[in-house]
Design a protein around this motif. Structure first.
Motif, PDB file in Angstrom:
ATOM      1  N   LEU A   1       4.471   6.003  -5.835  1.00 46.89           N
ATOM      2  CA  LEU A   1       4.703   4.978  -4.814  1.00 46.89           C
ATOM      3  C   LEU A   1       4.571   5.557  -3.405  1.00 46.89           C
ATOM      4  O   LEU A   1       5.207   6.561  -3.085  1.00 46.89           O
TER       5      LEU A   1
ATOM      6  N   LYS B   1      -2.345  -3.918   2.258  1.00 46.86           N
ATOM      7  CA  LYS B   1      -0.971  -3.632   2.679  1.00 46.86           C
ATOM      8  C   LYS B   1      -0.002  -3.450   1.521  1.00 46.86           C
ATOM      9  O   LYS B   1       1.128  -3.040   1.741  1.00 46.86           O
ATOM     10  N   HIS B   2      -0.369  -3.836   0.306  1.00 46.82           N
ATOM     11  CA  HIS B   2       0.615  -3.648  -0.761  1.00 46.82           C
ATOM     12  C   HIS B   2       0.355  -2.381  -1.570  1.00 46.82           C
ATOM     13  O   HIS B   2      -0.731  -1.827  -1.551  1.00 46.82           O
ATOM     14  N   ASN B   3       1.422  -1.926  -2.224  1.00 48.35           N
ATOM     15  CA  ASN B   3       1.385  -0.620  -2.891  1.00 48.35           C
ATOM     16  C   ASN B   3       0.712  -0.677  -4.253  1.00 48.35           C
ATOM     17  O   ASN B   3       0.805  -1.683  -4.957  1.00 48.35           O
TER      18      ASN B   3
ATOM     19  N   MET C   1       4.430  -7.265   0.518  1.00 48.89           N
ATOM     20  CA  MET C   1       5.487  -8.159   0.997  1.00 48.89           C
ATOM     21  C   MET C   1       6.611  -8.176  -0.037  1.00 48.89           C
ATOM     22  O   MET C   1       6.353  -8.238  -1.225  1.00 48.89           O
ATOM     23  N   ARG C   2       7.833  -8.081   0.430  1.00 44.57           N
ATOM     24  CA  ARG C   2       8.943  -8.207  -0.516  1.00 44.57           C
ATOM     25  C   ARG C   2       8.995  -9.639  -1.010  1.00 44.57           C
ATOM     26  O   ARG C   2       8.684 -10.576  -0.278  1.00 44.57           O
TER      27      ARG C   2
ATOM     28  N   GLU D   1       4.306  -6.870  -6.626  1.00 44.05           N
ATOM     29  CA  GLU D   1       4.197  -7.075  -5.179  1.00 44.05           C
ATOM     30  C   GLU D   1       3.166  -8.148  -4.892  1.00 44.05           C
ATOM     31  O   GLU D   1       2.146  -8.243  -5.568  1.00 44.05           O
TER      32      GLU D   1
ATOM     33  N   PRO E   1       0.323  -9.457   1.156  1.00 42.42           N
ATOM     34  CA  PRO E   1       0.683 -10.201   2.363  1.00 42.42           C
ATOM     35  C   PRO E   1      -0.501 -10.954   2.974  1.00 42.42           C
ATOM     36  O   PRO E   1      -0.295 -11.880   3.749  1.00 42.42           O
TER      37      PRO E   1
HETATM   38  C1  LIG Z   1       5.460  -0.618  -0.495  1.00 44.45           C
HETATM   39  O1  LIG Z   1       6.521   0.191  -0.963  1.00 44.45           O
HETATM   40  C2  LIG Z   1       7.369   0.617   0.074  1.00 44.45           C
HETATM   41  C3  LIG Z   1       8.344   1.617  -0.497  1.00 44.45           C
HETATM   42  O2  LIG Z   1       9.117   1.009  -1.492  1.00 44.45           O
HETATM   43  C4  LIG Z   1       8.071  -0.583   0.684  1.00 44.45           C
HETATM   44  O3  LIG Z   1       8.890  -0.181   1.761  1.00 44.45           O
HETATM   45  C5  LIG Z   1       7.009  -1.569   1.186  1.00 44.45           C
HETATM   46  O4  LIG Z   1       7.635  -2.743   1.613  1.00 44.45           O
HETATM   47  C6  LIG Z   1       6.017  -1.898   0.096  1.00 44.45           C
HETATM   48  N1  LIG Z   1       4.940  -2.690   0.641  1.00 44.45           N
HETATM   49  C7  LIG Z   1       4.811  -3.999   0.377  1.00 44.45           C
HETATM   50  C8  LIG Z   1       3.669  -4.688   1.037  1.00 44.45           C
HETATM   51  O5  LIG Z   1       5.549  -4.585  -0.415  1.00 44.45           O
END
Ligand SMILES: *[C@@H]1O[C@H](CO)[C@@H](O)[C@H](O)[C@H]1NC(C)=O
Ligand SMILES: *[C@@H]1O[C@H](CO)[C@@H](O)[C@H](O)[C@H]1NC(C)=O
Ligand SMILES: *[C@@H]1O[C@H](CO)[C@@H](O)[C@H](O)[C@H]1NC(C)=O
Ligand SMILES: *[C@@H]1O[C@H](CO)[C@@H](O)[C@H](O)[C@H]1NC(C)=O
Ligand SMILES: *[C@@H]1O[C@H](CO)[C@@H](O)[C@H](O)[C@H]1NC(C)=O
Ligand SMILES: *[C@@H]1O[C@H](CO)[C@@H](O)[C@H](O)[C@H]1NC(C)=O
Ligand SMILES: *[C@@H]1O[C@H](CO)[C@@H](O)[C@H](O)[C@H]1NC(C)=O
Ligand SMILES: *[C@@H]1O[C@H](CO)[C@@H](O)[C@H](O)[C@H]1NC(C)=O
Ligand SMILES: *[C@@H]1O[C@H](CO)[C@@H](O)[C@H](O)[C@H]1NC(C)=O
Ligand SMILES: CC(=O)N[C@H]1CO[C@H](CO)[C@@H](O)[C@@H]1O
Length: 595
Positions: free
Chosen positions: A132, A121-123, A1-2, A80, A83
């Motif tokens: 990434l 879900k997160h990177n 999630m941003r 990050e 979510p």
């Molecule tokens: C994971 O990284 C991608 C590429 O930057 C981004 O679009 C995506 O929102 C990120 N996932 C999360 C859950 O933050």
């Protein structure tokens, strides 16, 4: 999630009652959580509040998310947010209502450094852009264990890019080209140290209850010292590294970063153990204490009769940050406190420990003879480690990185994408001058060749480092009798741009270290002390370090100095002190000649 979308998640859950009440210092006081002051609360305290109904796990997640929203734009410590954190917390709350409490970590939010692969879900990208978007074959064993114990994965913390393995110097520590410069909450123009920088800042700033990092060579103990937290860097093999991006098979170890040694020990009891996917864990079989690490927590009375060795020269007289402004007096006072509490302090300057550490561990790397050159060992192991890790790492089909399988290809990708934002300019004393990836390049150069020269250097350094620490634990008195020591004390702090002498020897040896905070330096940032132990001596370290914690009871809150003016990436020199170019990432810095 941003991060900007956290506010939505926060708003959708009620329960930040008393949000206008505040506690703590500095410009960013933390709100109460459902009327409860969770700031600086330990895991056991949070657990009691959940047990008596004062708080739920969802309250905790909501309050920590709000704290991240409030502070992260200044600190960049969380890379990050997960979510699914709130829904995991909801499950833990339902279980508690149904009478099931899995462990002391049940419902407690935690973050991991960005090199622990988490299957959600997160990177996970090791702080790099090059990884990434990729995925590992399995979630890290440590994360699986924490989830099974009821922990709530709140997100990932920022780390020094590639765990500080991109470049040996002239690359900003605590900086990630993906998420920016992590800043020190005590004084935002001061370093966090690396590479578990976001993890320590997150815990110290109350963005989360506890964090997990990794150490190859200083990455747990140095940032703990710099942010005033507790940690144990364990013997590699005590805790599985499976699923964590590899720095070095023989040196990497995961660990907890926490507000108390009790929190560290509680977490260790959950994450230690053998793992079929990490054969170094087989070395630890037979070395787990019968009643666990938490049972070793002690109070200051346990210091009576405890035997602690101090290598006065040079560790307590010239090297590292010992002569930084305001520090020496506090160290000396702490030693007096230990003696007053009944600890016996032994001056081990004359132990072979000091000579060996100067020659093969603590010395300037460029002066070390090839048969003792551990830099070559680290760079070779990194090339091998990335190669093996990438075997189980995939990028989406069609991605230009699809099929990337070696450190050489990662370095080439960085170069092709001009990814040098963390580079601090030309490196004048090491291999590489402008790419900001001198250590990657060194690794590529080895091609992972584990030849006779490699094993000679590895064996020489490992054996002598082990002997040095073992011998240091045997104090030979004037009358010839031998006193077995309980731990060796080394200053732990950085101070401006000066090196920290704490991590090297135990890293080379594969031996454990405990870190305990002690005071604030002349720039209002914390420093502390490292306790060295012997191989698989973590139980003893928990006892020694927790007794020292109870004696010192250090708890200075961050004051957020320069939160509005700090700029990065950077690596600040310490005004009034001069460091030769060579010493920037190493040890000695002298006071500037007074004018
Ligand atoms: C994971 O990284 C991608 C590429 O930057 C981004 O679009 C995506 O929102 C990120 N996932 C999360 C859950 O933050
Ligand atoms: C242990 O695992 C490492 C990393 O996967 C591998 O390189 C090594 O060959 C294994 N060692 C043994 C003895 O199986
Ligand atoms: C420790 O021993 C060394 C060598 O004998 C000596 O130079 C030093 O002054 C001693 N330090 C203290 C604090 O006693
Ligand atoms: C890669 O995955 C295979 C299959 O699960 C596993 O046996 C191996 O240990 C993994 N290697 C690494 C370095 O994680
Ligand atoms: C990298 O920099 C070079 C030289 O300035 C430029 O030609 C190239 O387009 C840049 N590449 C990327 C991916 O930005
Ligand atoms: C580094 O030095 C080289 C040679 O002097 C120069 O060409 C290059 O522009 C410099 N790079 C940076 C980032 O300053
Ligand atoms: C060694 O070099 C070969 C050929 O360039 C490459 O395929 C391989 O990935 C390299 N190995 C390591 C560990 O870097
Ligand atoms: C030898 O010295 C040690 C340390 O000072 C002391 O504890 C011990 O009692 C002495 N032994 C004898 C036999 O005098
Ligand atoms: C914060 O650090 C800077 C140097 O980076 C120093 O000049 C300043 O005095 C420090 N602030 C405090 C309050 O100690
Ligand atoms: C890889 C490389 O070009 N290294 C150079 C960096 O700069 C120093 C000092 O000018 C040279 O000696 C190295 O050869």
């Amino acid at each position: 999630m941003r991060l900007s979308s956290i506010a939505v998640a926060v708003a959708s859950v009620s329960g930040i009652a008393g949000a206008s009440d505040s506690c703590g210092n500095g410009p960013f006081p933390m709100s109460l959580c459902n009327g409860v002051k969770i700031e600086d609360a330990t895991i056991n305290t949070l657990q009691q509040w959940m047990a008596n109904g004062a708080l739920t796990s969802q309250d905790l997640v909501t309050c920590y998310l709000a704290r991240i929203e409030q502070t992260n734009k200044y600190l960049h410590s969380i890379s990050e947010v997960n979510p699914d954190a709130l829904s995991i917390a909801a499950t833990m709350d339902q279980e508690r209502v149904a009478g099931q409490v899995r462990s002391p970590l049940h419902g407690i939010p935690f973050v991991t450094k960005d090199n622990y692969y988490t299957d959600d879900k997160h990177n996970t990208s090791e702080g790099t852009l090059v990884l990434l978007g990729g995925k590992f074959i399995s979630e890290a064993t440590v994360v699986k264990k924490l989830r099974a114990a009821g922990g709530v994965l709140l997100g990932h913390s920022t780390m020094s890019e590639a765990a500080d393995h991109r470049a040996l110097s002239n690359y900003a520590s605590g900086y990630s080209s993906r998420t920016g410069q992590t800043r020190n909450t005590y004084n935002l123009t001061q370093p966090t140290a690396g590479s578990s920088s976001g993890s320590v800042v997150a815990v110290r700033t109350n963005q989360v209850a506890v964090a997990f990092g990794t150490e190859t060579h200083g990455s747990l103990v140095h940032p703990s010292g710099q942010l005033g937290l507790y940690t144990i860097k364990s013997t590699p093999g005590l805790i599985s590294r499976y699923g964590i991006v590899t720095g070095s098979f023989w040196h990497d170890t995961p660990g907890a970063l926490a507000r108390s040694m009790a929190d560290v020990a509680l977490a260790m009891d959950i994450i230690v153990g053998p793992d079929a996917h990490d054969n170094l864990t087989f070395d630890a079989i037979g070395h787990y204490p019968e009643n666990g690490y938490y049972s070793q927590i002690a109070d200051k009375d346990s210091l009576r009769g405890m035997k602690l060795g101090i290598p006065w020269d040079p560790y307590w007289s010239t090297i590292g940050h010992i002569n930084s402004p305001g520090i020496r007096e506090q160290y000396e006072k702490s030693i007096q406190q230990l003696e007053a509490a009944g600890a016996e302090i032994y001056n081990i300057t004359d132990s072979p420990f000091v000579g060996i550490s100067n020659k093969y561990g603590g010395g300037q790397v460029s002066d070390v003879a090839p048969e003792f050159n551990h830099v070559v060992v680290f760079s070779t192991l990194m090339a091998v480690g990335y190669g093996e890790y990438l075997e189980n790492w995939t990028f989406p089909e069609g991605d230009e990185r699809y099929g990337v399988s070696s450190l050489a290809e990662m370095a080439a990708w960085n170069r092709a994408h001009n990814d040098t934002t963390g580079a601090l300019g030309n490196n004048t004393w090491w291999w590489d001058n402008s790419t900001g990836q001198s250590f990657y390049d060194a690794g590529v150069k080895t091609n992972g060749t584990m030849d006779t020269a490699f094993w000679t250097a590895f064996g020489n350094v490992r054996t002598s480092a082990r002997r040095a620490i073992d011998i240091a634990h045997a104090y030979v008195a004037d009358n010839g009798s031998v006193v077995a020591l309980d731990g060796i004390l080394i200053p732990n702090g950085r101070g401006g741009n000066r090196g920290n002498a704490c991590a090297s020897l135990p890293s080379f040896a594969g031996y454990p270290i405990a870190a305990v905070p002690l005071g604030l330096d002349g720039f209002s940032t914390p420093f502390g002390v490292c306790v060295y132990g012997r191989q698989f001596g973590e139980a003893k370290l928990v006892k020694v370090a927790s007794a020292m914690e109870d004696l010192f009871r250090w708890n200075e809150r961050p004051q957020w100095y320069n939160y509005d003016t700090a700029k990065g990436p950077w690596d600040m020199p310490w005004p009034g002190y001069t460091c030769s170019d060579e010493s920037q990432d190493r040890f000695a810095c002298e006071p500037a000649a007074s004018s």
